[in-house]
Design an enzyme around this catalytic site. Sequence first.
Site, mmCIF file in Angstrom:
data_model
loop_
_atom_site.group_PDB
_atom_site.id
_atom_site.type_symbol
_atom_site.label_atom_id
_atom_site.label_comp_id
_atom_site.label_asym_id
_atom_site.label_seq_id
_atom_site.Cartn_x
_atom_site.Cartn_y
_atom_site.Cartn_z
ATOM 1 N N LYS A 50 35.553 16.675 12.836
ATOM 2 C CA LYS A 50 35.302 18.151 13.449
ATOM 3 C C LYS A 50 35.394 19.060 12.260
ATOM 4 C CE LYS A 50 39.683 20.357 13.026
ATOM 5 N NZ LYS A 50 39.850 21.255 12.049
ATOM 6 N N GLY B 149 41.306 17.269 4.404
ATOM 7 C CA GLY B 149 40.327 18.160 4.060
ATOM 8 C C GLY B 149 40.000 19.220 5.204
ATOM 9 N N GLY B 150 40.756 19.404 6.299
ATOM 10 C CA GLY B 150 40.510 20.231 7.361
ATOM 11 C C GLY B 150 39.707 19.752 8.214
ATOM 12 N N MET B 151 39.327 18.427 8.171
ATOM 13 C CA MET B 151 38.188 17.952 9.388
ATOM 14 C C MET B 151 38.955 17.007 10.355
ATOM 15 S SD MET B 151 34.932 17.506 7.144
ATOM 16 C CE MET B 151 33.941 17.958 8.455
ATOM 17 N N ALA B 152 40.312 16.980 10.436
ATOM 18 C CA ALA B 152 41.069 16.341 11.368
ATOM 19 C C ALA B 152 41.060 14.849 11.209
ATOM 20 C CB ALA B 152 40.754 16.640 12.880
ATOM 21 N N GLY B 153 40.926 14.314 10.037
ATOM 22 C CA GLY B 153 40.762 12.842 9.859
ATOM 23 C C GLY B 153 42.071 12.196 10.360
ATOM 24 N N GLY B 154 43.134 12.556 10.063
ATOM 25 C CA GLY B 154 44.399 11.787 10.691
ATOM 26 C C GLY B 154 44.290 11.807 12.240
ATOM 27 N N ALA C 86 41.674 11.968 14.203
ATOM 28 C CA ALA C 86 40.610 10.949 14.574
ATOM 29 C C ALA C 86 41.047 9.799 14.559
ATOM 30 C CB ALA C 86 39.474 11.089 13.469
ATOM 31 N N ASP D 111 44.921 18.188 17.670
ATOM 32 C CA ASP D 111 43.540 17.922 17.303
ATOM 33 C C ASP D 111 43.215 16.647 18.011
ATOM 34 O OD1 ASP D 111 43.418 20.376 15.927
ATOM 35 O OD2 ASP D 111 43.004 19.462 14.102
HETATM 36 P P1 ATP Z 1 43.754 18.811 10.332
HETATM 37 O O1 ATP Z 1 42.439 19.235 10.106
HETATM 38 O O2 ATP Z 1 43.819 18.279 11.544
HETATM 39 O O3 ATP Z 1 44.892 19.943 9.948
HETATM 40 P P2 ATP Z 1 43.194 17.511 7.962
HETATM 41 O O4 ATP Z 1 41.837 17.211 8.117
HETATM 42 O O5 ATP Z 1 43.504 18.651 6.671
HETATM 43 O O6 ATP Z 1 44.218 17.713 9.251
HETATM 44 P P3 ATP Z 1 44.257 14.871 7.585
HETATM 45 O O7 ATP Z 1 43.027 14.148 6.859
HETATM 46 O O8 ATP Z 1 44.516 14.520 8.945
HETATM 47 O O9 ATP Z 1 44.171 16.383 7.142
HETATM 48 O O10 ATP Z 1 45.441 14.518 6.597
HETATM 49 C C1 ATP Z 1 46.498 15.206 6.653
HETATM 50 C C2 ATP Z 1 47.747 14.349 6.169
HETATM 51 O O11 ATP Z 1 48.030 13.544 7.342
HETATM 52 C C3 ATP Z 1 47.555 13.607 5.118
HETATM 53 O O12 ATP Z 1 48.209 14.126 3.865
HETATM 54 C C4 ATP Z 1 48.368 12.210 5.371
HETATM 55 O O13 ATP Z 1 49.711 12.353 4.621
HETATM 56 C C5 ATP Z 1 48.720 12.371 6.800
HETATM 57 N N1 ATP Z 1 48.018 11.237 7.712
HETATM 58 C C6 ATP Z 1 48.711 10.653 8.854
HETATM 59 N N2 ATP Z 1 47.806 9.823 9.180
HETATM 60 C C7 ATP Z 1 46.656 9.908 8.604
HETATM 61 C C8 ATP Z 1 45.406 9.169 8.615
HETATM 62 N N3 ATP Z 1 45.337 8.177 9.394
HETATM 63 N N4 ATP Z 1 44.501 9.595 7.967
HETATM 64 C C9 ATP Z 1 44.487 10.767 6.844
HETATM 65 N N5 ATP Z 1 45.524 11.031 6.749
HETATM 66 C C10 ATP Z 1 46.869 10.850 7.763
#
Ligand code: ATP
Length: 321
Positions: free
Chosen positions: A12, A100-105, A107, A139
């Site tokens: 996202k 990266g601020g794209m909600a990978g975790g 997802a 998210d």
């Molecule tokens: P958001 O945009 O939701 O704030 P984000 O995209 O910046 O999150 P994510 O990729 O979700 O960041 O990763 C944030 C932290 O979550 C990572 O540094 C990692 O330690 C933790 N994490 C837990 N589960 C996962 C996963 N399945 N994939 C990636 N990171 C994960």
Amino acid sequence: MQSSITVRVPAKVNAQLAVGGRRSDGYHGVASVFFSVGLYDEVTVTPADRLRITVAGTDAAFVPTDPSNLAAKAALLLGARYGIEPNVHLHIDKGIPVAGGMAGGSADGAAALVGCDALWGTGADRSVLLELAAELGSDVPFSLTGGVALGEGRGERLTPVPTAGSFHWVFATAEGGLSTPAVYGECDRLRELTGGSSDTEVPVPATDPALLEALRTGDPGALGAALRNDLQAAALSLRPALADTLRAGTDAGAIGALVSGSGPTCAFVAKDAAAAAALAAALTASGTCRTARPAEGPVPGAVLVRRPLVPAPNGPVSRAD
Ligand code: ATP
């Protein structure tokens, strides 16, 4: 009995992220316009003797493989709800930038809910999956639904936003991630310098009608002009080089630019697919980012891409879908 289920789930971007003041519970109220885009993770769920996580893809080394992984938490939560031992191997193929601020975790959490539900045949109602998703993180519900939605509260209370057609984005990834709590902390610190950071001192976050109109009419120029992220100043304060990335994109013809969520990925709007491809190439060549990738949206949320292999009544094995 089938052997594995694969779920594809999109990233996202927040086309708008309006952040209220810090509440007494430590959270910030937000008005977020979530926009799902075609950068994907795939989560494959396979029966195993215990809960196990493996991760592949760029920056896989930075993703936890212990119970703190959101996909593991999702399997545990769904299993607890239906009295099932979550003995599964969750394999995550990362296409979404990590931290990266794209909600990978988030997802991956949503994908694991959908995948375990399908593997175990729990048949959970959509409303139950959404409730469990909200328990996992603010998210996660949006990662289930996809599309475009207004998120209120902590972002978990969703209302679909009517959107015409498809928009063309480019995402410039950075070396290394940014911690979401650190970016919110920096936002509070910057606000303290100018008038206060509590929810009595910061205006209640609200959606911009110009953005909703841009989405309703499918107008990329108006979308580009209406992008807004209240966390951007904090992300730039922690990572000043992101200003170069934003400038490089604008100089290369982007019609809108902002930091995605808590960053450090930068997001750009292009007028069409050809402009997005050219912009991604120019950004990659600029040396201001690790790489830049075009992606269209909106796209659906977490969906099964591989169903059980089942024998057809009088024929060869075929896919159930
Ligand atoms: P958001 O945009 O939701 O704030 P984000 O995209 O910046 O999150 P994510 O990729 O979700 O960041 O990763 C944030 C932290 O979550 C990572 O540094 C990692 O330690 C933790 N994490 C837990 N589960 C996962 C996963 N399945 N994939 C990636 N990171 C994960």
